[in-house]
Design an enzyme around this catalytic site. Structure first.
Site, short mmCIF file in Angstrom:
data_model
loop_
_atom_site.label_atom_id
_atom_site.label_comp_id
_atom_site.label_asym_id
_atom_site.label_seq_id
_atom_site.Cartn_x
_atom_site.Cartn_y
_atom_site.Cartn_z
N ASN A 59 -4.60 11.26 3.91
CA ASN A 59 -4.74 10.18 4.90
C ASN A 59 -4.66 10.76 6.31
OD1 ASN A 59 -2.64 7.82 3.10
ND2 ASN A 59 -4.86 7.82 3.18
N GLN B 120 -9.94 9.93 -0.29
CA GLN B 120 -9.21 10.28 -1.51
C GLN B 120 -9.76 9.65 -2.77
OE1 GLN B 120 -4.68 10.76 -0.68
NE2 GLN B 120 -5.44 9.15 0.67
N GLY B 121 -10.21 8.40 -2.67
CA GLY B 121 -10.70 7.72 -3.86
C GLY B 121 -9.68 7.76 -4.97
N GLU C 156 -7.40 3.09 -6.68
CA GLU C 156 -8.26 2.95 -5.51
C GLU C 156 -9.73 2.91 -5.94
OE1 GLU C 156 -9.04 1.71 -2.91
OE2 GLU C 156 -8.17 2.88 -1.30
N ARG D 41 0.86 -1.18 0.00
CA ARG D 41 0.00 0.00 0.00
C ARG D 41 0.90 1.24 0.00
NH1 ARG D 41 -3.93 2.38 4.68
NH2 ARG D 41 -4.81 4.05 3.41
N HIS D 42 0.49 2.27 -0.71
CA HIS D 42 1.28 3.50 -0.78
C HIS D 42 1.54 4.08 0.61
CE1 HIS D 42 -2.19 6.04 0.20
NE2 HIS D 42 -2.89 5.28 -0.63
N ARG E 187 0.13 9.20 -5.67
CA ARG E 187 0.60 8.75 -4.35
C ARG E 187 1.22 7.36 -4.43
NH1 ARG E 187 -5.18 8.97 -4.23
NH2 ARG E 187 -6.23 7.11 -3.43
#
Length: 172
Positions: A15, A21-22, A82, A8-9, A58
């Protein structure tokens, strides 16, 4: 067999601010950059053949940091994006009381079936493009959960959420 390092980023500005953020680009904050650097350090001696990322900034930035010690470029794909949160995008997450009841969600949110189909398509693409290779892929919380849901043949709510810059390994 393809070995997938699913990541995961790193943490983003949104965050930390609890903003949904979608499919917005997002920007790593200092902590997120440090998290990606820690993953890079942890994996610098691993023989990783390819680096793949969501096409959202991201994830690309996280993947570029992780790939740097390997001197490899990053391939991007929208399959790792995402979940599209539609009208919830940009909202303060604690204000989204409807989140617990999907029947009250706006109609423009990507369905679980759609995101799981995208996850399955990503896994098939990965097997075809990188057979018998070690691939590190940087995605996002929900798409990574969907990939694991397909892989383990479990409902998404039975897959533990991934923290920022967390690594999980899957043999495809």
């Amino acid at each position: 067999m393809t070995l997938l390092y699913l990541v995961r980023h790193g943490e983003t500005i949104d965050n930390a601010r609890h903003i949904m953020q979608g499919q917005t680009q997002g920007e790593l904050n200092e902590k997120g950059i440090k998290q990606a650097q820690e993953v890079a350090e942890q994996l610098k001696n691993e023989p990783i053949d390819a680096f793949v990322s969501s096409d959202l900034r991201r994830s690309i930035h996280s993947c570029e940091i992780i790939a740097a010690p390997h001197d490899k470029s990053v391939c991007t794909t929208p399959l790792l994006r995402e979940r599209d949160w539609g009208a919830f995008t940009g909202k303060y997450i604690p204000d989204l009381s409807n989140l617990k009841n999907p029947t009250l969600w706006p109609k423009d949110i990507e369905s679980i079936d759609a995101i799981k189909a995208r996850a399955a398509e990503f896994m098939a693409w990965l097997r075809a493009e990188y057979p018998n290779q070690k691939v590190l892929a940087v995605g996002h919380g929900i798409i990574n959960k969907a990939i694991q849901s397909i892989y383990f043949d479990k409902p998404m709510n039975e897959i533990l959420p991934m923290g920022n810059a967390e690594i999980r390994m899957l043999e495809l």
